[in-house]
Design a protein around this motif. Sequence first.
Motif, mmCIF file in Angstrom:
data_model
loop_
_atom_site.group_PDB
_atom_site.id
_atom_site.type_symbol
_atom_site.label_atom_id
_atom_site.label_comp_id
_atom_site.label_asym_id
_atom_site.label_seq_id
_atom_site.Cartn_x
_atom_site.Cartn_y
_atom_site.Cartn_z
ATOM 1 N N LEU A 21 52.441 29.478 34.775
ATOM 2 C CA LEU A 21 52.080 28.551 35.848
ATOM 3 C C LEU A 21 50.569 28.556 36.089
ATOM 4 N N ALA A 22 49.979 29.742 36.123
ATOM 5 C CA ALA A 22 48.529 29.834 36.325
ATOM 6 C C ALA A 22 47.767 29.184 35.177
ATOM 7 N N LYS A 23 48.273 29.331 33.973
ATOM 8 C CA LYS A 23 47.632 28.715 32.803
ATOM 9 C C LYS A 23 47.692 27.187 32.889
ATOM 10 N N VAL A 24 48.854 26.659 33.231
ATOM 11 C CA VAL A 24 49.017 25.209 33.361
ATOM 12 C C VAL A 24 48.091 24.657 34.447
ATOM 13 N N LEU A 25 47.908 25.420 35.513
ATOM 14 C CA LEU A 25 47.057 24.981 36.615
ATOM 15 C C LEU A 25 45.574 25.335 36.408
ATOM 16 N N HIS A 26 45.246 25.864 35.224
ATOM 17 C CA HIS A 26 43.864 26.253 34.867
ATOM 18 C C HIS A 26 43.298 27.289 35.846
ATOM 19 N N LEU A 27 44.142 28.236 36.241
ATOM 20 C CA LEU A 27 43.722 29.289 37.160
ATOM 21 C C LEU A 27 43.563 30.643 36.489
ATOM 22 N N ARG A 28 43.761 30.716 35.187
ATOM 23 C CA ARG A 28 43.609 31.972 34.454
ATOM 24 C C ARG A 28 42.162 32.150 34.035
ATOM 25 N N PRO A 29 41.640 33.376 34.114
ATOM 26 C CA PRO A 29 40.281 33.612 33.623
ATOM 27 C C PRO A 29 40.228 33.452 32.106
ATOM 28 N N ASN A 30 39.083 33.027 31.613
ATOM 29 C CA ASN A 30 38.892 32.920 30.174
ATOM 30 C C ASN A 30 37.466 33.356 29.845
ATOM 31 N N ARG A 31 37.069 33.251 28.599
ATOM 32 C CA ARG A 31 35.735 33.716 28.202
ATOM 33 C C ARG A 31 34.622 32.964 28.899
ATOM 34 N N LYS A 32 34.835 31.690 29.182
ATOM 35 C CA LYS A 32 33.797 30.863 29.792
ATOM 36 C C LYS A 32 33.695 31.052 31.296
ATOM 37 N N THR A 33 34.821 31.180 31.959
ATOM 38 C CA THR A 33 34.791 31.266 33.415
ATOM 39 C C THR A 33 35.805 32.285 33.940
ATOM 40 N N LYS A 34 35.311 33.154 34.797
ATOM 41 C CA LYS A 34 36.158 34.141 35.448
ATOM 42 C C LYS A 34 36.157 33.939 36.967
ATOM 43 N N ARG A 35 35.177 33.202 37.444
ATOM 44 C CA ARG A 35 35.015 32.986 38.874
ATOM 45 C C ARG A 35 36.144 32.086 39.412
ATOM 46 N N ASP A 36 36.664 32.481 40.575
ATOM 47 C CA ASP A 36 37.716 31.724 41.251
ATOM 48 C C ASP A 36 38.965 31.545 40.395
ATOM 49 N N LYS A 37 39.283 32.565 39.625
ATOM 50 C CA LYS A 37 40.483 32.552 38.788
ATOM 51 C C LYS A 37 41.433 33.641 39.266
ATOM 52 N N ILE A 38 42.655 33.596 38.786
ATOM 53 C CA ILE A 38 43.672 34.574 39.181
ATOM 54 C C ILE A 38 43.962 35.489 38.006
ATOM 55 N N CYS A 39 43.749 36.785 38.218
ATOM 56 C CA CYS A 39 44.034 37.794 37.193
ATOM 57 C C CYS A 39 45.461 38.302 37.426
ATOM 58 N N LEU A 40 46.290 38.139 36.428
ATOM 59 C CA LEU A 40 47.697 38.547 36.497
ATOM 60 C C LEU A 40 47.951 39.605 35.429
ATOM 61 N N SER A 41 47.342 40.770 35.618
ATOM 62 C CA SER A 41 47.369 41.795 34.578
ATOM 63 C C SER A 41 48.121 43.064 34.954
ATOM 64 N N PHE A 42 48.777 43.089 36.103
ATOM 65 C CA PHE A 42 49.445 44.319 36.518
ATOM 66 C C PHE A 42 50.776 43.978 37.180
#
Length: 182
Positions: free
Chosen positions: A22-43
């Motif tokens: 869902l976060a990926k579809v909504l472009h809310l996942r951090p990536n190499r270009k942008t980490k600001r204002d993204k949602i980290c779902l790693s735990f």
Amino acid sequence: IDLFIITSSRRIWLSRLFCAGLAKVLHLRPNRKTKRDKICLSFYVSEDNLDLGNLRLDKDDFYFNYWLAGLVPIYNQSSTYNKFIQANAWLSQIFPNFIWPQANPRRFLKSVKLFSDNKVFSSLESLARRWQLRIMPRALKSLMNQDSRVIVSDGIIKLYLLDRREELRNKFWDRIKKYENA
């Protein structure tokens, strides 16, 4: 924004697929270009793995202890957060005056099973696990279950390439020694 997610037992992989997808579809996942204002779902942990004491480097893992004490609930279903507090009661020995933050009662929900407990969802859980492990970046796969950075099981998913806890702890003790000798 880092989210720590507690899932139902035997539904950790479906939950991760749903949340990260869902976060990926909504472009809310951090990536190499942008980490600001993204949602980290790693735990993620499942509700049968609520005691996080075994994830500490040792009992003096200051960073982890403060991280755990700093968690703030944003949603609580079936009093899972209360069970989480009970499972991590050892934190009160480290911080005797610590009071767990309470979830806002408006965010409490009665039990609503998103991924019900039946054979269909058990099969989907297995499929979700295999697929996510297949597409997992090589860097994460190479560190999987080697140390505290990347933990992958059916009860805990922790995906951090950079875990600086040991480095920060060593710097802390080096500084303490510096002032002791002054």
